[in-house]
Design a protein around this motif. Structure first.
Motif, PDB file in Angstrom:
ATOM      1  N   ARG A   1     -51.038 -36.312  98.741  1.00  0.00           N
ATOM      2  CA  ARG A   1     -50.470 -37.486  98.083  1.00  0.00           C
ATOM      3  C   ARG A   1     -49.437 -38.107  99.004  1.00  0.00           C
ATOM      4  O   ARG A   1     -48.759 -37.390  99.746  1.00  0.00           O
ATOM      5  CB  ARG A   1     -49.811 -37.095  96.753  1.00  0.00           C
ATOM      6  N   PRO A   2     -49.281 -39.432  98.992  1.00  0.00           N
ATOM      7  CA  PRO A   2     -49.995 -40.392  98.151  1.00  0.00           C
ATOM      8  C   PRO A   2     -51.430 -40.625  98.641  1.00  0.00           C
ATOM      9  O   PRO A   2     -51.725 -40.471  99.830  1.00  0.00           O
ATOM     10  CB  PRO A   2     -49.165 -41.659  98.300  1.00  0.00           C
ATOM     11  N   HIS A   3     -52.286 -41.002  97.705  1.00  0.00           N
ATOM     12  CA  HIS A   3     -53.686 -41.275  97.993  1.00  0.00           C
ATOM     13  C   HIS A   3     -53.883 -42.782  98.040  1.00  0.00           C
ATOM     14  O   HIS A   3     -53.795 -43.464  97.018  1.00  0.00           O
ATOM     15  CB  HIS A   3     -54.582 -40.644  96.909  1.00  0.00           C
ATOM     16  N   VAL A   4     -54.152 -43.315  99.225  1.00  0.00           N
ATOM     17  CA  VAL A   4     -54.323 -44.750  99.433  1.00  0.00           C
ATOM     18  C   VAL A   4     -55.812 -45.042  99.567  1.00  0.00           C
ATOM     19  O   VAL A   4     -56.491 -44.438 100.406  1.00  0.00           O
ATOM     20  CB  VAL A   4     -53.573 -45.226 100.697  1.00  0.00           C
ATOM     21  N   VAL A   5     -56.320 -45.963  98.754  1.00  0.00           N
ATOM     22  CA  VAL A   5     -57.740 -46.305  98.767  1.00  0.00           C
ATOM     23  C   VAL A   5     -57.896 -47.758  99.210  1.00  0.00           C
ATOM     24  O   VAL A   5     -57.364 -48.670  98.564  1.00  0.00           O
ATOM     25  CB  VAL A   5     -58.387 -46.100  97.387  1.00  0.00           C
ATOM     26  N   PHE A   6     -58.594 -47.964 100.307  1.00  0.00           N
ATOM     27  CA  PHE A   6     -58.916 -49.302 100.792  1.00  0.00           C
ATOM     28  C   PHE A   6     -60.285 -49.707 100.238  1.00  0.00           C
ATOM     29  O   PHE A   6     -61.270 -48.993 100.434  1.00  0.00           O
ATOM     30  CB  PHE A   6     -58.946 -49.340 102.316  1.00  0.00           C
ATOM     31  N   VAL A   7     -60.348 -50.852  99.570  1.00  0.00           N
ATOM     32  CA  VAL A   7     -61.590 -51.347  98.973  1.00  0.00           C
ATOM     33  C   VAL A   7     -62.119 -52.468  99.849  1.00  0.00           C
ATOM     34  O   VAL A   7     -61.451 -53.498 100.036  1.00  0.00           O
ATOM     35  CB  VAL A   7     -61.351 -51.844  97.536  1.00  0.00           C
ATOM     36  N   ALA A   8     -63.317 -52.293 100.397  1.00  0.00           N
ATOM     37  CA  ALA A   8     -63.877 -53.263 101.330  1.00  0.00           C
ATOM     38  C   ALA A   8     -65.322 -53.545 100.982  1.00  0.00           C
ATOM     39  O   ALA A   8     -66.033 -52.689 100.455  1.00  0.00           O
ATOM     40  CB  ALA A   8     -63.782 -52.746 102.764  1.00  0.00           C
ATOM     41  N   ALA A   9     -65.764 -54.771 101.296  1.00  0.00           N
ATOM     42  CA  ALA A   9     -67.119 -55.182 100.936  1.00  0.00           C
ATOM     43  C   ALA A   9     -68.156 -54.654 101.914  1.00  0.00           C
ATOM     44  O   ALA A   9     -69.110 -53.983 101.533  1.00  0.00           O
ATOM     45  CB  ALA A   9     -67.204 -56.705 100.847  1.00  0.00           C
ATOM     46  N   SER A  10     -67.989 -54.962 103.190  1.00  0.00           N
ATOM     47  CA  SER A  10     -69.037 -54.652 104.149  1.00  0.00           C
ATOM     48  C   SER A  10     -68.433 -54.439 105.538  1.00  0.00           C
ATOM     49  O   SER A  10     -67.224 -54.229 105.672  1.00  0.00           O
ATOM     50  CB  SER A  10     -70.087 -55.764 104.181  1.00  0.00           C
ATOM     51  N   TYR A  11     -69.262 -54.536 106.566  1.00  0.00           N
ATOM     52  CA  TYR A  11     -68.870 -54.101 107.899  1.00  0.00           C
ATOM     53  C   TYR A  11     -67.655 -54.855 108.445  1.00  0.00           C
ATOM     54  O   TYR A  11     -66.773 -54.257 109.070  1.00  0.00           O
ATOM     55  CB  TYR A  11     -70.046 -54.230 108.870  1.00  0.00           C
ATOM     56  N   GLY A  12     -67.592 -56.175 108.231  1.00  0.00           N
ATOM     57  CA  GLY A  12     -66.468 -56.945 108.745  1.00  0.00           C
ATOM     58  C   GLY A  12     -65.142 -56.477 108.186  1.00  0.00           C
ATOM     59  O   GLY A  12     -64.142 -56.369 108.912  1.00  0.00           O
ATOM     60  N   GLU A  13     -65.118 -56.172 106.880  1.00  0.00           N
ATOM     61  CA  GLU A  13     -63.893 -55.681 106.270  1.00  0.00           C
ATOM     62  C   GLU A  13     -63.572 -54.256 106.724  1.00  0.00           C
ATOM     63  O   GLU A  13     -62.408 -53.868 106.808  1.00  0.00           O
ATOM     64  CB  GLU A  13     -64.004 -55.727 104.739  1.00  0.00           C
ATOM     65  N   VAL A  14     -64.624 -53.470 107.010  1.00  0.00           N
ATOM     66  CA  VAL A  14     -64.404 -52.098 107.458  1.00  0.00           C
ATOM     67  C   VAL A  14     -63.660 -52.070 108.788  1.00  0.00           C
ATOM     68  O   VAL A  14     -62.826 -51.194 109.037  1.00  0.00           O
ATOM     69  CB  VAL A  14     -65.744 -51.341 107.564  1.00  0.00           C
ATOM     70  N   LEU A  15     -63.918 -53.036 109.662  1.00  0.00           N
ATOM     71  CA  LEU A  15     -63.179 -53.107 110.924  1.00  0.00           C
ATOM     72  C   LEU A  15     -61.687 -53.279 110.666  1.00  0.00           C
ATOM     73  O   LEU A  15     -60.853 -52.648 111.324  1.00  0.00           O
ATOM     74  CB  LEU A  15     -63.698 -54.271 111.773  1.00  0.00           C
ATOM     75  N   LEU A  16     -61.349 -54.124 109.694  1.00  0.00           N
ATOM     76  CA  LEU A  16     -59.944 -54.327 109.345  1.00  0.00           C
ATOM     77  C   LEU A  16     -59.369 -53.083 108.687  1.00  0.00           C
ATOM     78  O   LEU A  16     -58.226 -52.681 108.968  1.00  0.00           O
ATOM     79  CB  LEU A  16     -59.805 -55.540 108.419  1.00  0.00           C
ATOM     80  N   VAL A  17     -60.139 -52.451 107.805  1.00  0.00           N
ATOM     81  CA  VAL A  17     -59.691 -51.224 107.147  1.00  0.00           C
ATOM     82  C   VAL A  17     -59.411 -50.138 108.182  1.00  0.00           C
ATOM     83  O   VAL A  17     -58.430 -49.391 108.074  1.00  0.00           O
ATOM     84  CB  VAL A  17     -60.741 -50.750 106.122  1.00  0.00           C
ATOM     85  N   THR A  18     -60.252 -50.053 109.193  1.00  0.00           N
ATOM     86  CA  THR A  18     -60.045 -49.057 110.252  1.00  0.00           C
ATOM     87  C   THR A  18     -58.703 -49.269 110.939  1.00  0.00           C
ATOM     88  O   THR A  18     -57.937 -48.320 111.155  1.00  0.00           O
ATOM     89  CB  THR A  18     -61.181 -49.140 111.285  1.00  0.00           C
ATOM     90  N   ARG A  19     -58.419 -50.532 111.246  1.00  0.00           N
ATOM     91  CA  ARG A  19     -57.150 -50.868 111.920  1.00  0.00           C
ATOM     92  C   ARG A  19     -55.955 -50.538 111.019  1.00  0.00           C
ATOM     93  O   ARG A  19     -54.963 -49.946 111.470  1.00  0.00           O
ATOM     94  CB  ARG A  19     -57.169 -52.353 112.272  1.00  0.00           C
ATOM     95  N   LEU A  20     -56.045 -50.906 109.753  1.00  0.00           N
ATOM     96  CA  LEU A  20     -54.949 -50.648 108.817  1.00  0.00           C
ATOM     97  C   LEU A  20     -54.767 -49.155 108.586  1.00  0.00           C
ATOM     98  O   LEU A  20     -53.630 -48.673 108.451  1.00  0.00           O
ATOM     99  CB  LEU A  20     -55.217 -51.361 107.487  1.00  0.00           C
ATOM    100  N   SER A  21     -55.857 -48.417 108.529  1.00  0.00           N
ATOM    101  CA  SER A  21     -55.769 -46.970 108.332  1.00  0.00           C
ATOM    102  C   SER A  21     -55.065 -46.303 109.505  1.00  0.00           C
ATOM    103  O   SER A  21     -54.239 -45.391 109.324  1.00  0.00           O
ATOM    104  CB  SER A  21     -57.166 -46.378 108.143  1.00  0.00           C
ATOM    105  N   GLN A  22     -55.381 -46.758 110.704  1.00  0.00           N
ATOM    106  CA  GLN A  22     -54.741 -46.194 111.889  1.00  0.00           C
ATOM    107  C   GLN A  22     -53.231 -46.442 111.860  1.00  0.00           C
ATOM    108  O   GLN A  22     -52.436 -45.543 112.155  1.00  0.00           O
ATOM    109  CB  GLN A  22     -55.354 -46.798 113.148  1.00  0.00           C
ATOM    110  N   ALA A  23     -52.853 -47.668 111.481  1.00  0.00           N
ATOM    111  CA  ALA A  23     -51.426 -47.995 111.411  1.00  0.00           C
ATOM    112  C   ALA A  23     -50.726 -47.190 110.310  1.00  0.00           C
ATOM    113  O   ALA A  23     -49.593 -46.729 110.494  1.00  0.00           O
ATOM    114  CB  ALA A  23     -51.254 -49.498 111.155  1.00  0.00           C
ATOM    115  N   LEU A  24     -51.408 -47.020 109.170  1.00  0.00           N
ATOM    116  CA  LEU A  24     -50.815 -46.264 108.066  1.00  0.00           C
ATOM    117  C   LEU A  24     -50.624 -44.800 108.448  1.00  0.00           C
ATOM    118  O   LEU A  24     -49.589 -44.194 108.129  1.00  0.00           O
ATOM    119  CB  LEU A  24     -51.692 -46.382 106.825  1.00  0.00           C
TER     120      LEU A  24
END
Length: 365
Positions: free
Chosen positions: A83-106
């Protein structure tokens, strides 16, 4: 339908490190929330009309996310218990690229945080499972009461971060009632709520009122949202975060296979990437046929959804063109269909020009 301050305080997210209440009372709170109940009753009453509209809209192009029972079963592959459990909700591949970047920063800021990606498109989800076996994954549930309530019980997030799309009333409101912080990143606001009043405007006040932070791509988007957002909800203009993304490198052997398949030295290649539906593919193919009358070239076609190869093949061959599929490593042809994921960015570098999908319908990419 406007969310009051007392309700917001009762459903505020649990602070990091605190013990969360058991799931049963939170599930009951979701079940008996009056606004959420009214919304789902309305959905039930209008379900025949909504079903007709969905079939009419998606009957031809069959996007996998709209016909996937996995979004009702809430297929997950969760990892860890932190914890804490952070869930990124993304539609498809383009959003996954952004989620990857945000996850790395987090992870740099909160190395002990547990991060799960909830992906809407089951094809993208399976691709990520294969490529990143250690990543905690869940599917984005249908925005209906049962799958959302089940999703919250299974995933049990502390923070829910949505990419670009904000209008998921069940997911957003139920997550807030569950005790989550709810955040929108890289949002886009169409602003339809500025032109109407009454229940429709109240509906948007309710949805936006469930967010703890809203971040939009442009100042225009942010200004539109501020007309229906409570004064105590921060609304930020961050620019389009996708514009800062650098395409991830692909393995050398994979890049070589793409180059071998496209054979860019044979003739110039024009690309059409992330085309949204068959109608747009037809437009691209018709335009390509006209270009071919003036200039020797080939077409790289990369559809956004990879669930209609037979329909694409029929469309291509009906114009007297030969087709080559990347998954088969077919020999060079008039039209090369990129039916794999994660290779478009590199493939673009081998082309002379590109048309980006969504320019005819919708808001583009």
């Amino acid at each position: 339908m406007i969310r009051d301050e007392a309700s917001s305080q009762q459903t505020a997210a649990t602070p990091a490190g605190a013990v969360k209440p058991s799931k049963l009372p939170r599930t009951l709170a979701v079940l008996f929330d009056p606004r959420l109940a009214l919304w789902n009753i309305a959905l039930l009453l209008f379900s025949p009309i909504l079903l007709f509209m969905k079939v009419r809209r998606y009957g031809k192009k069959h996007p996998p996310q709209e016909f996937s029972m996995a979004r009702w079963r809430v297929d997950t592959r969760l990892k860890g218990e932190a914890r804490p459990h952070v869930v990124f909700v993304a539609a498809s591949y383009g959003e996954v690229l952004l989620v990857t970047r945000l996850s790395q920063a987090l992870r740099q800021q909160r190395p002990n945080a547990r991060i799960t990606w909830a992906i809407r498109d089951p094809l993208n989800l399976n691709e990520i499972k294969a490529k990143q076996p250690d990543q905690s994954l869940a599917i984005q549930p249908y925005d209906s009461f049962y799958p959302v309530a089940k999703w919250l019980n299974v995933v049990d997030p502390d923070v829910v971060v949505l990419m670009e799309r904000y209008n998921f009333p069940n997911l957003v409101a139920a997550s807030k009632i569950w005790g989550c912080k709810v955040v929108l990143v890289n949002g886009r606001a169409k602003g339809a709520y500025q032109k109407v009043g009454g229940l429709v405007r109240s509906f948007y006040k309710w949805v936006f009122g469930c967010y703890d932070l809203l971040m939009f791509q442009s100042d225009d988007d942010a200004q539109k949202a501020r007309t229906v957002v409570r004064a105590n909800v921060p609304v930020l203009q961050t620019g389009n975060m996708k514009m800062d993304l650098v395409a991830s490198d692909i393995a050398t052997d994979r890049a070589e296979r793409v180059r071998q398949w496209l054979a860019p030295d044979v003739s110039a290649i024009l690309a059409a990437g992330s085309t949204d539906e068959l109608q747009e593919d037809q437009f691209v193919l018709d335009a390509f046929v006209k270009v071919r009358r003036e200039r020797d070239c080939r077409l790289l076609l990369a559809p956004r959804n990879l669930d209609r190869p037979s329909a694409l093949k029929d469309e291509i061959e009906s114009r007297g063109l030969k087709v080559s599929f990347r998954s088969n490593m077919d020999p060079p042809a008039d039209v090369h269909v990129l039916d794999t994921m994660g290779e478009l960015a590199y493939a673009y570098s081998l082309t002379a020009g590109a048309y980006v999908g969504g320019a005819l319908l919708g808001m583009g990419h």
